[in-house]
Write an enzyme that holds these catalytic residues in place. Structure first.
Site, PDB file in Angstrom:
ATOM      1  N   ASP A   7       0.877  -1.160   0.000  1.00  0.00           N
ATOM      2  CA  ASP A   7       0.000   0.000   0.000  1.00  0.00           C
ATOM      3  C   ASP A   7       0.922   1.219   0.000  1.00  0.00           C
ATOM      4  O   ASP A   7       2.091   1.125   0.418  1.00  0.00           O
ATOM      5  CB  ASP A   7      -0.825  -0.077   1.291  1.00  0.00           C
ATOM      6  CG  ASP A   7      -1.630   1.162   1.558  1.00  0.00           C
ATOM      7  OD1 ASP A   7      -1.353   1.829   2.569  1.00  0.00           O
ATOM      8  OD2 ASP A   7      -2.502   1.490   0.737  1.00  0.00           O
ATOM      9  N   ARG A   8       0.429   2.391  -0.448  1.00  0.00           N
ATOM     10  CA  ARG A   8       1.339   3.555  -0.461  1.00  0.00           C
ATOM     11  C   ARG A   8       1.157   4.449   0.761  1.00  0.00           C
ATOM     12  O   ARG A   8       1.972   4.432   1.682  1.00  0.00           O
ATOM     13  CB  ARG A   8       1.101   4.373  -1.739  1.00  0.00           C
ATOM     14  CG  ARG A   8       2.221   5.369  -2.048  1.00  0.00           C
ATOM     15  CD  ARG A   8       1.840   6.442  -3.051  1.00  0.00           C
ATOM     16  NE  ARG A   8       1.056   7.499  -2.399  1.00  0.00           N
ATOM     17  CZ  ARG A   8       0.602   8.563  -3.060  1.00  0.00           C
ATOM     18  NH1 ARG A   8       0.798   8.673  -4.372  1.00  0.00           N
ATOM     19  NH2 ARG A   8      -0.075   9.517  -2.419  1.00  0.00           N
ATOM     20  N   ASP A   9       0.035   5.181   0.790  1.00  0.00           N
ATOM     21  CA  ASP A   9      -0.129   6.158   1.882  1.00  0.00           C
ATOM     22  C   ASP A   9      -0.253   5.473   3.244  1.00  0.00           C
ATOM     23  O   ASP A   9      -1.129   4.631   3.428  1.00  0.00           O
ATOM     24  CB  ASP A   9      -1.372   7.023   1.602  1.00  0.00           C
ATOM     25  CG  ASP A   9      -1.191   7.868   0.346  1.00  0.00           C
ATOM     26  OD1 ASP A   9      -1.751   7.503  -0.686  1.00  0.00           O
ATOM     27  OD2 ASP A   9      -0.440   8.861   0.405  1.00  0.00           O
ATOM     28  N   GLY A  23      -3.133  12.839   4.054  1.00  0.00           N
ATOM     29  CA  GLY A  23      -4.492  12.969   3.479  1.00  0.00           C
ATOM     30  C   GLY A  23      -4.409  13.397   2.028  1.00  0.00           C
ATOM     31  O   GLY A  23      -4.082  14.547   1.748  1.00  0.00           O
ATOM     32  N   TYR A  24      -4.641  12.481   1.096  1.00  0.00           N
ATOM     33  CA  TYR A  24      -4.701  12.777  -0.341  1.00  0.00           C
ATOM     34  C   TYR A  24      -3.430  13.490  -0.820  1.00  0.00           C
ATOM     35  O   TYR A  24      -3.487  14.536  -1.461  1.00  0.00           O
ATOM     36  CB  TYR A  24      -5.953  13.600  -0.657  1.00  0.00           C
ATOM     37  CG  TYR A  24      -7.225  12.967  -0.157  1.00  0.00           C
ATOM     38  CD1 TYR A  24      -7.825  13.386   1.031  1.00  0.00           C
ATOM     39  CD2 TYR A  24      -7.782  11.882  -0.828  1.00  0.00           C
ATOM     40  CE1 TYR A  24      -8.963  12.770   1.511  1.00  0.00           C
ATOM     41  CE2 TYR A  24      -8.932  11.253  -0.350  1.00  0.00           C
ATOM     42  CZ  TYR A  24      -9.513  11.707   0.828  1.00  0.00           C
ATOM     43  OH  TYR A  24     -10.639  11.083   1.303  1.00  0.00           O
ATOM     44  N   ASN A  46      -5.107   3.049  -3.435  1.00  0.00           N
ATOM     45  CA  ASN A  46      -6.366   3.734  -3.741  1.00  0.00           C
ATOM     46  C   ASN A  46      -6.060   5.220  -3.894  1.00  0.00           C
ATOM     47  O   ASN A  46      -5.445   5.797  -2.982  1.00  0.00           O
ATOM     48  CB  ASN A  46      -7.395   3.541  -2.620  1.00  0.00           C
ATOM     49  CG  ASN A  46      -7.995   2.151  -2.619  1.00  0.00           C
ATOM     50  OD1 ASN A  46      -7.805   1.380  -3.567  1.00  0.00           O
ATOM     51  ND2 ASN A  46      -8.711   1.811  -1.551  1.00  0.00           N
ATOM     52  N   GLN A  47      -6.488   5.799  -4.980  1.00  0.00           N
ATOM     53  CA  GLN A  47      -6.279   7.237  -5.190  1.00  0.00           C
ATOM     54  C   GLN A  47      -7.618   7.900  -5.496  1.00  0.00           C
ATOM     55  O   GLN A  47      -7.826   8.484  -6.560  1.00  0.00           O
ATOM     56  CB  GLN A  47      -5.265   7.449  -6.313  1.00  0.00           C
ATOM     57  CG  GLN A  47      -3.835   7.061  -5.905  1.00  0.00           C
ATOM     58  CD  GLN A  47      -3.314   7.854  -4.722  1.00  0.00           C
ATOM     59  OE1 GLN A  47      -3.495   9.097  -4.667  1.00  0.00           O
ATOM     60  NE2 GLN A  47      -2.692   7.188  -3.762  1.00  0.00           N
ATOM     61  N   HIS A  72     -10.785   5.848  -8.663  1.00  0.00           N
ATOM     62  CA  HIS A  72     -12.236   6.055  -8.522  1.00  0.00           C
ATOM     63  C   HIS A  72     -12.644   6.536  -7.127  1.00  0.00           C
ATOM     64  O   HIS A  72     -11.994   6.216  -6.121  1.00  0.00           O
ATOM     65  CB  HIS A  72     -12.963   4.738  -8.848  1.00  0.00           C
ATOM     66  CG  HIS A  72     -12.607   4.204 -10.196  1.00  0.00           C
ATOM     67  ND1 HIS A  72     -11.839   3.055 -10.376  1.00  0.00           N
ATOM     68  CD2 HIS A  72     -12.876   4.659 -11.449  1.00  0.00           C
ATOM     69  CE1 HIS A  72     -11.666   2.838 -11.658  1.00  0.00           C
ATOM     70  NE2 HIS A  72     -12.285   3.790 -12.340  1.00  0.00           N
ATOM     71  N   LYS A  97      -9.467  -0.950  -3.383  1.00  0.00           N
ATOM     72  CA  LYS A  97      -9.346  -1.902  -2.256  1.00  0.00           C
ATOM     73  C   LYS A  97     -10.485  -1.650  -1.287  1.00  0.00           C
ATOM     74  O   LYS A  97     -10.842  -0.475  -1.045  1.00  0.00           O
ATOM     75  CB  LYS A  97      -7.996  -1.679  -1.545  1.00  0.00           C
ATOM     76  CG  LYS A  97      -6.757  -2.026  -2.377  1.00  0.00           C
ATOM     77  CD  LYS A  97      -5.476  -1.675  -1.621  1.00  0.00           C
ATOM     78  CE  LYS A  97      -5.308  -0.151  -1.534  1.00  0.00           C
ATOM     79  NZ  LYS A  97      -4.085   0.246  -0.825  1.00  0.00           N
ATOM     80  N   LYS A 121      -4.478  -0.150   6.500  1.00  0.00           N
ATOM     81  CA  LYS A 121      -5.912  -0.190   6.816  1.00  0.00           C
ATOM     82  C   LYS A 121      -6.402  -1.634   6.779  1.00  0.00           C
ATOM     83  O   LYS A 121      -5.874  -2.468   6.035  1.00  0.00           O
ATOM     84  CB  LYS A 121      -6.719   0.620   5.786  1.00  0.00           C
ATOM     85  CG  LYS A 121      -6.475   2.123   5.817  1.00  0.00           C
ATOM     86  CD  LYS A 121      -7.347   2.792   4.763  1.00  0.00           C
ATOM     87  CE  LYS A 121      -7.088   4.285   4.677  1.00  0.00           C
ATOM     88  NZ  LYS A 121      -7.764   4.900   3.505  1.00  0.00           N
TER      89      LYS A 121
HETATM   90  O1  LIG Z   1      -3.365   4.007   1.426  1.00  0.00           O
HETATM   91  P1  LIG Z   1      -3.494   4.091  -0.093  1.00  0.00           P
HETATM   92  O2  LIG Z   1      -4.492   3.074  -0.647  1.00  0.00           O
HETATM   93  O3  LIG Z   1      -2.138   4.036  -0.784  1.00  0.00           O
HETATM   94  O4  LIG Z   1      -4.087   5.581  -0.414  1.00  0.00           O
HETATM   95  C1  LIG Z   1      -4.988   6.171   0.475  1.00  0.00           C
HETATM   96  C2  LIG Z   1      -5.243   7.569  -0.047  1.00  0.00           C
HETATM   97  O5  LIG Z   1      -5.774   7.530  -1.336  1.00  0.00           O
HETATM   98  C3  LIG Z   1      -6.248   8.318   0.785  1.00  0.00           C
HETATM   99  O6  LIG Z   1      -7.347   7.453   1.045  1.00  0.00           O
HETATM  100  C4  LIG Z   1      -8.394   8.158   1.718  1.00  0.00           C
HETATM  101  O7  LIG Z   1      -9.444   7.252   1.962  1.00  0.00           O
HETATM  102  P2  LIG Z   1     -10.703   7.253   0.940  1.00  0.00           P
HETATM  103  O8  LIG Z   1     -10.200   6.770  -0.401  1.00  0.00           O
HETATM  104  O9  LIG Z   1     -11.239   8.677   0.878  1.00  0.00           O
HETATM  105  O10 LIG Z   1     -11.724   6.275   1.578  1.00  0.00           O
HETATM  106  C5  LIG Z   1      -7.933   8.711   3.078  1.00  0.00           C
HETATM  107  O11 LIG Z   1      -7.600   7.610   3.913  1.00  0.00           O
HETATM  108  C6  LIG Z   1      -6.670   9.565   2.881  1.00  0.00           C
HETATM  109  O12 LIG Z   1      -6.126   9.903   4.151  1.00  0.00           O
HETATM  110  C7  LIG Z   1      -5.633   8.813   2.086  1.00  0.00           C
HETATM  111  O13 LIG Z   1      -4.549   9.689   1.782  1.00  0.00           O
HETATM  112 MG   LIG Z   2      -2.769   3.332   3.106  1.00  0.00          MG
HETATM  113 ZN   LIG Z   3     -11.177   1.694  -9.066  1.00  0.00          ZN
END
Ligand SMILES: O=P(O)(O)OC[C@@H](O)[C@H]1O[C@@H](OP(=O)(O)O)[C@@H](O)[C@@H](O)[C@@H]1O
Ligand SMILES: [Mg+2]
Ligand SMILES: [Zn+2]
Length: 187
Positions: free
Chosen positions: A26-28, A36-37, A69-70, A109, A119, A145
């Site tokens: 996973d990245r973030d 956050g994003y 997830n982006q 998405h 995911k 997560k």
């Molecule tokens: O952890 P990965 O999958 O690499 O990326 C997560 C991010 O796309 C963002 O995903 C969002 O969740 P929502 O997508 O809004 O439910 C929030 O958790 C943000 O804090 C986070 O930066």
């Molecule tokens: Mg993450």
């Molecule tokens: Zn998708």
């Protein structure tokens, strides 16, 4: 000199499996601090120990795939081009440290689009299996997560690690940072 009997080879007795064993990251929250994003290079902060952990994986013969997830794209917080620019920079930073990222898969998405790649859906894993000859049984998925862990469960990836400060009793391995996984992934 041993000469293998051609018929044995034809029958596959000596097929060597060159399947890849993957560390799905996973990245973030795993590679970079999740503010956050995150989509700007100057907001991308590698978490301490990430490079050392990735070097460890590579020394053990793993290849590294990022699955992220982006939804910020689908939410119009930033564009796909913004994400690709940041991703190219991230891969170059890894490369400077001798770490090749095999591929980065992303879901652009928003949640309400109900896509098959966000995911815990397994679309990104499935795509990686289409792209590469992967042995999932010898692979790992590491996320911050429970939805990342659910992705591994749904994709039948047996080895999974949660990066979290809280203990999750549903997950065998819970550690605070990727660096801590060095004590878990040893072969
Ligand atoms: O952890 P990965 O999958 O690499 O990326 C997560 C991010 O796309 C963002 O995903 C969002 O969740 P929502 O997508 O809004 O439910 C929030 O958790 C943000 O804090 C986070 O930066
Ligand atoms: Mg993450
Ligand atoms: Zn998708």
């Amino acid at each position: 000199m041993i000469i293998f009997n051609k018929q044995y080879i034809r029958k596959g007795f000596f097929i060597q499996t060159n399947k890849k064993k993957i560390i799905y990251l996973d990245r973030d929250g795993v590679i970079n601090k999740d503010f956050g994003y995150v989509y700007e290079i100057d907001k991308f902060e590698f978490i301490s120990g990430v490079l050392e952990a990735c070097k460890h994986f590579i020394n053990l013969g793993y290849e590294i795939v990022v699955v992220t997830n982006q939804s910020g794209i689908g939410r119009n917080y930033y564009t796909k081009e913004d994400f690709i620019k940041l991703t190219n920079w991230m891969k170059s930073e890894f490369k400077k440290n001798g770490i090749d990222i095999l591929n980065v898969y992303f879901c652009p998405h928003a949640p309400e689009e109900n896509c098959s790649c966000r995911k815990p859906q397994i679309g990104m894993i499935t795509q990686s299996l289409n792209d590469f000859d992967i042995d999932l049984q010898k692979s790992w998925l590491i996320g911050d997560k429970m939805s990342d862990i659910q992705t591994a469960i749904s994709a039948n990836i047996p080895n999974k690690i949660l990066i979290s400060k809280e203990k999750e009793d549903k997950v065998l391995h819970v550690v605070e940072t990727l660096f801590d996984t060095i004590n878990i992934i040893k072969q």
